[in-house]
Motif scaffolding. Structure first.
Motif, PDB file in Angstrom:
ATOM      1  N   ASP A   1       0.976  -1.166   0.108  1.00 20.48           N
ATOM      2  CA  ASP A   1       0.126   0.233   0.069  1.00 20.48           C
ATOM      3  C   ASP A   1       0.882   1.174   0.124  1.00 20.48           C
ATOM      4  OD1 ASP A   1      -1.638   2.136   0.401  1.00 20.48           O
ATOM      5  OD2 ASP A   1      -3.007   1.067   1.837  1.00 20.48           O
ATOM      6  N   PRO A   2       0.705   1.928  -0.878  1.00 23.06           N
ATOM      7  CA  PRO A   2       1.575   3.542  -1.221  1.00 23.06           C
ATOM      8  C   PRO A   2       1.273   4.274  -0.271  1.00 23.06           C
ATOM      9  CG  PRO A   2       0.217   3.072  -2.980  1.00 23.06           C
ATOM     10  CD  PRO A   2       0.141   1.963  -2.266  1.00 23.06           C
ATOM     11  N   MET A   3       0.196   4.161   0.451  1.00 20.87           N
ATOM     12  CA  MET A   3      -0.325   5.087   1.564  1.00 20.87           C
ATOM     13  C   MET A   3      -0.054   4.361   3.014  1.00 20.87           C
ATOM     14  SD  MET A   3      -2.087   7.965   0.310  1.00 20.87           S
ATOM     15  CE  MET A   3      -0.446   8.210  -0.465  1.00 20.87           C
ATOM     16  N   THR A   4       1.181   3.940   3.146  1.00 18.81           N
ATOM     17  CA  THR A   4       1.550   3.604   4.421  1.00 18.81           C
ATOM     18  C   THR A   4       1.870   4.831   5.424  1.00 18.81           C
ATOM     19  OG1 THR A   4       2.539   1.533   3.420  1.00 18.81           O
ATOM     20  CG2 THR A   4       3.014   2.152   5.868  1.00 18.81           C
ATOM     21  N   THR A   5       0.957   4.947   6.261  1.00 19.57           N
ATOM     22  CA  THR A   5       0.651   6.295   7.042  1.00 19.57           C
ATOM     23  C   THR A   5       1.528   6.432   8.512  1.00 19.57           C
ATOM     24  OG1 THR A   5      -1.104   5.839   7.721  1.00 19.57           O
ATOM     25  CG2 THR A   5      -1.223   6.981   5.790  1.00 19.57           C
ATOM     26  N   ASN A   6       1.601   5.417   8.873  1.00 21.75           N
ATOM     27  CA  ASN A   6       2.352   5.541  10.307  1.00 21.75           C
ATOM     28  C   ASN A   6       2.573   4.177  10.908  1.00 21.75           C
ATOM     29  OD1 ASN A   6       3.167   6.689  12.696  1.00 21.75           O
ATOM     30  ND2 ASN A   6       1.280   8.208  12.430  1.00 21.75           N
ATOM     31  N   VAL A   7       3.424   4.268  11.996  1.00 19.47           N
ATOM     32  CA  VAL A   7       3.987   2.907  12.544  1.00 19.47           C
ATOM     33  C   VAL A   7       4.239   3.036  14.066  1.00 19.47           C
ATOM     34  CG1 VAL A   7       6.307   3.740  11.865  1.00 19.47           C
ATOM     35  CG2 VAL A   7       6.014   1.201  12.276  1.00 19.47           C
TER      36      VAL A   7
ATOM     37  N   SER B   1       7.552  -6.720  17.911  1.00 17.16           N
ATOM     38  CA  SER B   1       6.750  -6.792  16.865  1.00 17.16           C
ATOM     39  C   SER B   1       6.400  -4.965  16.287  1.00 17.16           C
ATOM     40  CB  SER B   1       5.254  -7.249  17.148  1.00 17.16           C
ATOM     41  OG  SER B   1       5.211  -8.509  17.407  1.00 17.16           O
ATOM     42  N   LEU B   2       6.054  -4.856  15.225  1.00 14.72           N
ATOM     43  CA  LEU B   2       5.536  -3.600  14.726  1.00 14.72           C
ATOM     44  C   LEU B   2       4.326  -3.532  14.287  1.00 14.72           C
ATOM     45  CD1 LEU B   2       5.851  -2.765  11.294  1.00 14.72           C
ATOM     46  CD2 LEU B   2       8.195  -2.472  12.085  1.00 14.72           C
ATOM     47  N   VAL B   3       3.616  -2.693  14.038  1.00 17.08           N
ATOM     48  CA  VAL B   3       2.266  -2.396  13.507  1.00 17.08           C
ATOM     49  C   VAL B   3       2.262  -0.968  12.528  1.00 17.08           C
ATOM     50  CG1 VAL B   3       0.955  -3.320  15.364  1.00 17.08           C
ATOM     51  CG2 VAL B   3       1.386  -0.974  15.213  1.00 17.08           C
ATOM     52  N   MET B   4       1.707  -1.101  11.343  1.00 16.47           N
ATOM     53  CA  MET B   4       1.747  -0.148  10.478  1.00 16.47           C
ATOM     54  C   MET B   4       0.285   0.115   9.944  1.00 16.47           C
ATOM     55  SD  MET B   4       3.585  -1.578   6.958  1.00 16.47           S
ATOM     56  CE  MET B   4       5.003  -2.548   7.882  1.00 16.47           C
TER      57      MET B   4
ATOM     58  N   LEU C   1      -4.720  -2.628   9.241  1.00 19.57           N
ATOM     59  CA  LEU C   1      -3.685  -2.654  10.200  1.00 19.57           C
ATOM     60  C   LEU C   1      -2.642  -3.881   9.787  1.00 19.57           C
ATOM     61  CD1 LEU C   1      -2.604  -1.024  12.643  1.00 19.57           C
ATOM     62  CD2 LEU C   1      -4.040  -2.461  14.110  1.00 19.57           C
ATOM     63  N   MET C   2      -1.485  -3.523   9.762  1.00 23.21           N
ATOM     64  CA  MET C   2      -0.486  -4.741   9.504  1.00 23.21           C
ATOM     65  C   MET C   2       0.516  -5.016  10.728  1.00 23.21           C
ATOM     66  SD  MET C   2       2.141  -5.240   6.102  1.00 23.21           S
ATOM     67  CE  MET C   2       3.067  -6.438   5.977  1.00 23.21           C
ATOM     68  N   VAL C   3       0.482  -6.175  11.027  1.00 20.64           N
ATOM     69  CA  VAL C   3       1.450  -6.504  12.510  1.00 20.64           C
ATOM     70  C   VAL C   3       2.531  -7.291  11.686  1.00 20.64           C
ATOM     71  CG1 VAL C   3       1.405  -7.665  14.480  1.00 20.64           C
ATOM     72  CG2 VAL C   3      -0.435  -6.396  13.926  1.00 20.64           C
ATOM     73  N   VAL C   4       3.811  -7.044  12.132  1.00 17.94           N
ATOM     74  CA  VAL C   4       4.693  -7.699  11.693  1.00 17.94           C
ATOM     75  C   VAL C   4       5.664  -8.193  12.642  1.00 17.94           C
ATOM     76  CG1 VAL C   4       7.123  -7.419  10.340  1.00 17.94           C
ATOM     77  CG2 VAL C   4       5.076  -6.196   9.614  1.00 17.94           C
ATOM     78  N   ASP C   5       5.801  -9.444  13.017  1.00 17.61           N
ATOM     79  CA  ASP C   5       6.332  -9.852  14.136  1.00 17.61           C
ATOM     80  C   ASP C   5       7.861 -10.215  13.793  1.00 17.61           C
ATOM     81  OD1 ASP C   5       4.086 -10.308  15.602  1.00 17.61           O
ATOM     82  OD2 ASP C   5       3.637 -12.273  14.517  1.00 17.61           O
ATOM     83  N   ASP C   6       8.847 -10.197  14.677  1.00 17.94           N
ATOM     84  CA  ASP C   6      10.164 -10.329  14.471  1.00 17.94           C
ATOM     85  C   ASP C   6      10.828  -9.339  13.457  1.00 17.94           C
ATOM     86  OD1 ASP C   6      10.765 -12.496  16.151  1.00 17.94           O
ATOM     87  OD2 ASP C   6      10.125 -13.931  14.677  1.00 17.94           O
ATOM     88  N   TRP C   7      10.221  -8.015  13.626  1.00 18.80           N
ATOM     89  CA  TRP C   7      10.215  -6.927  12.496  1.00 18.80           C
ATOM     90  C   TRP C   7      11.970  -6.777  12.190  1.00 18.80           C
ATOM     91  CZ3 TRP C   7      12.576  -2.168  13.452  1.00 18.80           C
ATOM     92  CH2 TRP C   7      13.088  -1.926  14.568  1.00 18.80           C
ATOM     93  N   LEU C   8      12.694  -6.860  12.952  1.00 23.43           N
ATOM     94  CA  LEU C   8      14.073  -6.537  12.769  1.00 23.43           C
ATOM     95  C   LEU C   8      14.565  -7.607  11.757  1.00 23.43           C
ATOM     96  CD1 LEU C   8      15.414  -5.782  16.427  1.00 23.43           C
ATOM     97  CD2 LEU C   8      15.463  -4.296  14.370  1.00 23.43           C
TER      98      LEU C   8
END
Length: 308
Positions: A263-269, A277-280, A288-295
């Motif tokens: 999504d080119p409109m990734t607005t925040n994190v 984990s991080l959410v964007m 709302l996308m969750v990324v585990d082991d984000w590093l």
């Protein structure tokens, strides 16, 4: 969700987001169910949690949303859901406070400039809270025809109002404090520049420098810096327009890695409390996308090899 922004990861694993196209603040639980926390109306953008549990909301006044080419109406542009014009019934731009029961109050619609005059907020964008309970806020400004409003960086408290501490900035947007609170990072969307402001006290800047520039990418090889967050090791995460996803920098400005999103409109994190984990917010597709082991996902760390 209707153009989500400004995720806040709570202790129970749920995430608060603003929905700019719906005029509400929503809690997304770990199982995916949602609950409306408050209805500020207009266009709630950046949201931050105050020490007493209340929420401070950047109310940009609202927009009309729809499908339109982005970033320009050229061959190679992509059609996305985004703001496309003025709201039919806008609110006055300002800073709102959401009480713990969901009641919404308007704190202020104005700020004091560095010269001491009073001006109206144009289009409040993002906000972060410091250890003293004060907050830094950006006013993104607006474009009308061939004219653009120049804005800057503000600091304030619930009791003292807002005062300007940096002017001018070119479309200032996301901002975040370093873990020790000694530095503030601010993104300029159009220039893709990340500013580093060294602080010697609440709202007092003693040094500034351009720290990094977000790379361009995506269908037309453009880019933009939107929301900003930091992790407990001081890494700076920038929601990246155009390419879509998150760009990660070291505290010294070194490009460490990226996490791509569709999504080119990734607005925040935002990063979870445990740092794993991080959410964007993927705004144009309402996710709302969750990324585990984000590093690992960003290519900063290698995934541990399995033993034989």
């Amino acid at each position: 969700m209707a153009f989500p922004e400004s995720p806040i990861v709570l202790e129970d694993g749920s995430v608060l987001v603003s929905e700019m196209a719906a005029g509400r603040i929503t809690r997304v639980r770990p199982d995916g169910t949602t609950e409306t926390v408050a209805s500020p109306g207009g266009g709630p953008n950046g949201v931050a949690q105050l020490p007493d549990g209340r929420l401070a909301v950047c109310q940009n006044g609202g927009s009309r949303f729809g499908l339109a080419p982005w970033p320009y109406d050229f061959v190679g542009s992509v059609e996305v859901f985004r703001p496309i014009g003025a709201a039919a019934d806008p609110l006055t731009p300002g800073l709102q406070i959401v009480e713990r029961d969901g009641t919404v109050d308007l704190l202020t619609t104005e700020f004091r400039t560095r010269s001491g005059t009073t001006r109206q907020l144009v289009r409040p964008s993002d906000i972060c809270v410091d250890e003293y309970g004060g907050f830094y806020m950006t006013d993104g400004g607006t474009t009308r025809g061939r004219e653009r409003t120049m804005t800057g960086l503000l600091y304030g408290t619930v009791d003292s109002g807002l005062r300007e501490i940096v002017y001018p900035l070119e479309m200032p947007n996301g901002l975040a404090l370093s873990p020790d609170g000694s530095r503030l990072y601010v993104a300029e969307t159009r220039t893709r520049r990340i500013w580093e402001f060294e602080l010697e006290g609440p709202g007092v800047i003693c040094r500034a420098r351009g720290l990094a520039t977000v790379p361009s990418g995506g269908a037309m090889n453009i880019g933009g810096a939107d929301g900003v967050s930091t992790d407990r090791n001081g890494r700076i995460l920038v929601a990246t327009l155009g390419t879509g996803g998150v760009t990660v920098f070291s505290p010294t400005g070194e490009l460490l890695g990226t996490i791509l999103a569709d999504d080119p409109m990734t607005t925040n994190v935002a990063v979870s409390a445990d740092g794993q984990s991080l959410v964007m917010t993927l705004a144009s597709t309402g996710r709302l996308m969750v990324v585990d082991d984000w590093l690992v996902a960003a290519g900063i760390f290698e995934r541990p090899r399995q033993g034989r």
